[in-house]
Design a protein around this motif. Structure first.
Motif, mmCIF file in Angstrom:
data_model
loop_
_atom_site.group_PDB
_atom_site.id
_atom_site.type_symbol
_atom_site.label_atom_id
_atom_site.label_comp_id
_atom_site.label_asym_id
_atom_site.label_seq_id
_atom_site.Cartn_x
_atom_site.Cartn_y
_atom_site.Cartn_z
ATOM 1 N N VAL A 105 31.629 48.039 41.717
ATOM 2 C CA VAL A 105 30.659 46.988 42.008
ATOM 3 C C VAL A 105 29.262 47.380 41.563
ATOM 4 O O VAL A 105 28.429 46.528 41.269
ATOM 5 C CB VAL A 105 30.655 46.662 43.524
ATOM 6 C CG1 VAL A 105 29.598 45.632 43.869
ATOM 7 C CG2 VAL A 105 32.029 46.178 43.956
ATOM 8 N N THR A 107 27.696 48.693 38.881
ATOM 9 C CA THR A 107 27.095 48.341 37.588
ATOM 10 C C THR A 107 26.591 46.912 37.566
ATOM 11 O O THR A 107 25.438 46.639 37.188
ATOM 12 C CB THR A 107 28.107 48.554 36.455
ATOM 13 O OG1 THR A 107 28.527 49.913 36.461
ATOM 14 C CG2 THR A 107 27.479 48.229 35.108
ATOM 15 N N GLN A 108 27.433 45.961 37.973
ATOM 16 C CA GLN A 108 27.032 44.555 37.939
ATOM 17 C C GLN A 108 25.845 44.295 38.860
ATOM 18 O O GLN A 108 24.926 43.536 38.530
ATOM 19 C CB GLN A 108 28.201 43.654 38.363
ATOM 20 C CG GLN A 108 29.468 43.847 37.550
ATOM 21 C CD GLN A 108 30.447 44.759 38.268
ATOM 22 O OE1 GLN A 108 30.123 45.896 38.597
ATOM 23 N NE2 GLN A 108 31.647 44.265 38.491
ATOM 24 N N LEU A 109 25.854 44.932 40.033
ATOM 25 C CA LEU A 109 24.801 44.688 41.009
ATOM 26 C C LEU A 109 23.459 45.244 40.529
ATOM 27 O O LEU A 109 22.422 44.587 40.668
ATOM 28 C CB LEU A 109 25.177 45.303 42.356
ATOM 29 C CG LEU A 109 24.267 44.989 43.534
ATOM 30 C CD1 LEU A 109 24.088 43.488 43.705
ATOM 31 C CD2 LEU A 109 24.819 45.606 44.816
ATOM 32 N N THR A 111 22.525 45.696 37.417
ATOM 33 C CA THR A 111 22.081 44.858 36.303
ATOM 34 C C THR A 111 21.450 43.567 36.804
ATOM 35 O O THR A 111 20.385 43.148 36.337
ATOM 36 C CB THR A 111 23.270 44.540 35.380
ATOM 37 O OG1 THR A 111 23.820 45.761 34.882
ATOM 38 C CG2 THR A 111 22.829 43.678 34.211
ATOM 39 N N GLU A 112 22.094 42.936 37.778
ATOM 40 C CA GLU A 112 21.572 41.689 38.333
ATOM 41 C C GLU A 112 20.241 41.917 39.042
ATOM 42 O O GLU A 112 19.304 41.127 38.912
ATOM 43 C CB GLU A 112 22.600 41.095 39.304
ATOM 44 C CG GLU A 112 22.211 39.763 39.922
ATOM 45 C CD GLU A 112 22.274 38.615 38.936
ATOM 46 O OE1 GLU A 112 21.756 37.523 39.262
ATOM 47 O OE2 GLU A 112 22.838 38.804 37.832
ATOM 48 N N ARG A 240 39.818 45.430 38.849
ATOM 49 C CA ARG A 240 38.437 45.149 38.457
ATOM 50 C C ARG A 240 37.790 46.349 37.778
ATOM 51 O O ARG A 240 36.990 46.192 36.861
ATOM 52 C CB ARG A 240 37.613 44.729 39.681
ATOM 53 C CG ARG A 240 37.952 43.343 40.187
ATOM 54 C CD ARG A 240 37.290 43.101 41.535
ATOM 55 N NE ARG A 240 37.618 41.763 42.020
ATOM 56 C CZ ARG A 240 36.849 40.692 41.856
ATOM 57 N NH1 ARG A 240 35.704 40.817 41.222
ATOM 58 N NH2 ARG A 240 37.226 39.527 42.297
ATOM 59 N N GLN A 244 36.745 47.350 33.280
ATOM 60 C CA GLN A 244 35.422 47.795 32.834
ATOM 61 C C GLN A 244 35.488 48.869 31.749
ATOM 62 O O GLN A 244 34.459 49.380 31.320
ATOM 63 C CB GLN A 244 34.617 48.328 34.029
ATOM 64 C CG GLN A 244 34.262 47.256 35.044
ATOM 65 C CD GLN A 244 33.440 47.791 36.197
ATOM 66 O OE1 GLN A 244 32.707 48.769 36.065
ATOM 67 N NE2 GLN A 244 33.563 47.155 37.351
ATOM 68 N N THR A 283 23.689 37.759 46.518
ATOM 69 C CA THR A 283 23.693 38.358 45.188
ATOM 70 C C THR A 283 24.946 39.200 44.971
ATOM 71 O O THR A 283 25.555 39.170 43.894
ATOM 72 C CB THR A 283 22.438 39.239 44.989
ATOM 73 O OG1 THR A 283 21.268 38.430 45.191
ATOM 74 C CG2 THR A 283 22.393 39.843 43.604
ATOM 75 N N CYS A 287 27.981 38.678 42.139
ATOM 76 C CA CYS A 287 28.291 39.734 41.170
ATOM 77 C C CYS A 287 29.773 40.072 41.101
ATOM 78 O O CYS A 287 30.214 40.721 40.145
ATOM 79 C CB CYS A 287 27.513 41.006 41.498
ATOM 80 S SG CYS A 287 25.747 40.917 41.118
ATOM 81 N N VAL A 288 30.516 39.666 42.099
ATOM 82 C CA VAL A 288 31.932 40.029 42.119
ATOM 83 C C VAL A 288 32.827 38.809 41.940
ATOM 84 O O VAL A 288 34.014 38.926 41.861
ATOM 85 C CB VAL A 288 32.306 40.759 43.419
ATOM 86 C CG1 VAL A 288 31.511 42.042 43.550
ATOM 87 C CG2 VAL A 288 32.087 39.878 44.639
#
Length: 288
Positions: A105, A107-109, A111-112, A240, A244, A283, A287-288
Motif C-alpha cells: 500500500v 507506494t500508491q499512498l 505518490t498520492e 496486489r 507491482q 485517501t 489508493c487501494v
C-alpha cells in the motif's frame, strides 16, 4: 510562579515521548535543539516530574509521563480537530500521520500524498505488534491490516479482500498454471514475521500427500518478491503486491484452498470527526 502548560508545551511533550530524544523531537517539531531543551525544562517544572530520564545513551519516559501520554495525545487530537473544523484544504495541511502497515500500500499512498498534500509527512511503522494500545495512546494514527477482535473504542472498515498467489521470476520454466506437485519441485520462500516455515499451503500439500522444501524464511512479502525475482524460488505473496513487479515476476493462482483475508482500516474513535484524519482515511481507500 510555576510554568503553565499550553498546547505548544504539550506538543513538545508528545514528541519527546514518541522519539525519546531531544534532538529527534526538535527535528519533528522544526525547532532548534536549545529551544526543545528549554521546553523540556519548562515541562519538568510545570509537571513536577522529570518526564524523561537518562538510560544508557538514550532517554526513557518516567511512569508519570507514560501514564498521562494517552490523555495528552487525545487533547492534541481534539485541538487539531477544532483548528481544522473549517473545510479542509489538503494542499495547506501540515501534519504527520503514523501508519502501521504491511506490504503493498505504501507506494500508491506516498505518490498520492506528494501530489495532493505536500505538507503531510507519512511515517510508516511495520506490522508486528497489532495491539490496539498504539491506536489508543496516539502513537499510531491508522492501522492497515487483517484486524483484531472487536473493541468498543476502535473503528474499522474493510478496504479489500486479499488472496495469496504464487510467484516466480518472469522467465521461470514453471508453467502458468502449475500443479501442486510441480510447485514442490522448486525451493520455496516462506513469509513469516515469527520465522515459521509452515503455513496454509503446507496443510493443502500434506492433504495431497506432498511436501515442499522451504529454503528461506523472510519477514515481509516484499522481501520474498525480490528474492523470487532473482532466483529459482517459488513464493506466495498477495496478488496486489505481485502486480507491482511487472517484467520481474510472473504470478499464478495456486490450486489449493488458501484463505482469503479481509484487509481493514482501524483507527481510534476520538479521530472519527477529525477532518484531516477523515481525509486520510478517504485517501487510503482511493489508493487501494
Amino acid at each position: 510562579m510555576p510554568d503553565q502548560l499550553d498546547l505548544n508545551l504539550l506538543r513538545v511533550f508528545d514528541a519527546l515521548l514518541q522519539d525519546g530524544s531531544v534532538t529527534a523531537a526538535a527535528e519533528r517539531l522544526h525547532l532548534s535543539i536549545p529551544a526543545t531543551s528549554r521546553a523540556l525544562a519548562r515541562l519538568r517544572r510545570a509537571m513536577g516530574d522529570p518526564v524523561l530520564v537518562r538510560a544508557g545513551r538514550g532517554m526513557v519516559p518516567t511512569p508519570f509521563a507514560l501514564r498521562i501520554a494517552p490523555r495528552v495525545r487525545s487533547l492534541l487530537d481534539e485541538a487539531a480537530a477544532l483548528v481544522n473544523a473549517k473545510e479542509l484544504d489538503p494542499a495547506e495541511l501540515r501534519r504527520t500521520f503514523t501508519i502501521r502497515v504491511g506490504d503493498g500500500v505504501v507506494t500508491q499512498l506516498v505518490t498520492e500524498m506528494a501530489a495532493r498534500a505536500p505538507g503531510v509527512v507519512l511515517r510508516f511503522v511495520p506490522e508486528g505488534d497489532e495491539s490496539v494500545d498504539a491506536l489508543r495512546d496516539g502513537s499510531v494514527d491508522l492501522d492497515i491490516g487483517a484486524g483484531y477482535d472487536a473493541e468498543s473504542d476502535i473503528r474499522s472498515t474493510v478496504l479489500f479482500r486479499e488472496r495469496l498467489v504464487g510467484v516466480v521470476r518472469a522467465d521461470s520454466p514453471l508453467g502458468n498454471r502449475p500443479t501442486l506437485r510441480q510447485l514442490c519441485r522448486y525451493p520455496h520462500v516462506s513469509v513469516s514475521r515469527r520465522g515459521r516455515t509452515r503455513g496454509p499451503l503446507d496443510v493443502a500439500l500434506q492433504a495431497a500427500g506432498l511436501q515442499r522444501r522451504v529454503a528461506a524464511v523472510v519477514p515481509f512479502y516484499t522481501a520474498a518478491a525480490l528474492l523470487v525475482a532473482s532466483s529459482d524460488h517459488v513464493g506466495l505473496v498477495p496478488q496486489r503486491l505481485a502486480e507491482q513487479f511487472p517484467g520481474r515476476l510472473r504470478w499464478f493462482p495456486v490450486s489449493a484452498d488458501l484463505p482469503e483475508i479481509d484487509v481493514r482500516l482501524h483507527w481510534h474513535a476520538r479521530l472519527d470527526a477529525d477532518p484531516a484524519h477523515r481525509w486520510l482515511r478517504e485517501t487510503v481507500r482511493a489508493c487501494v
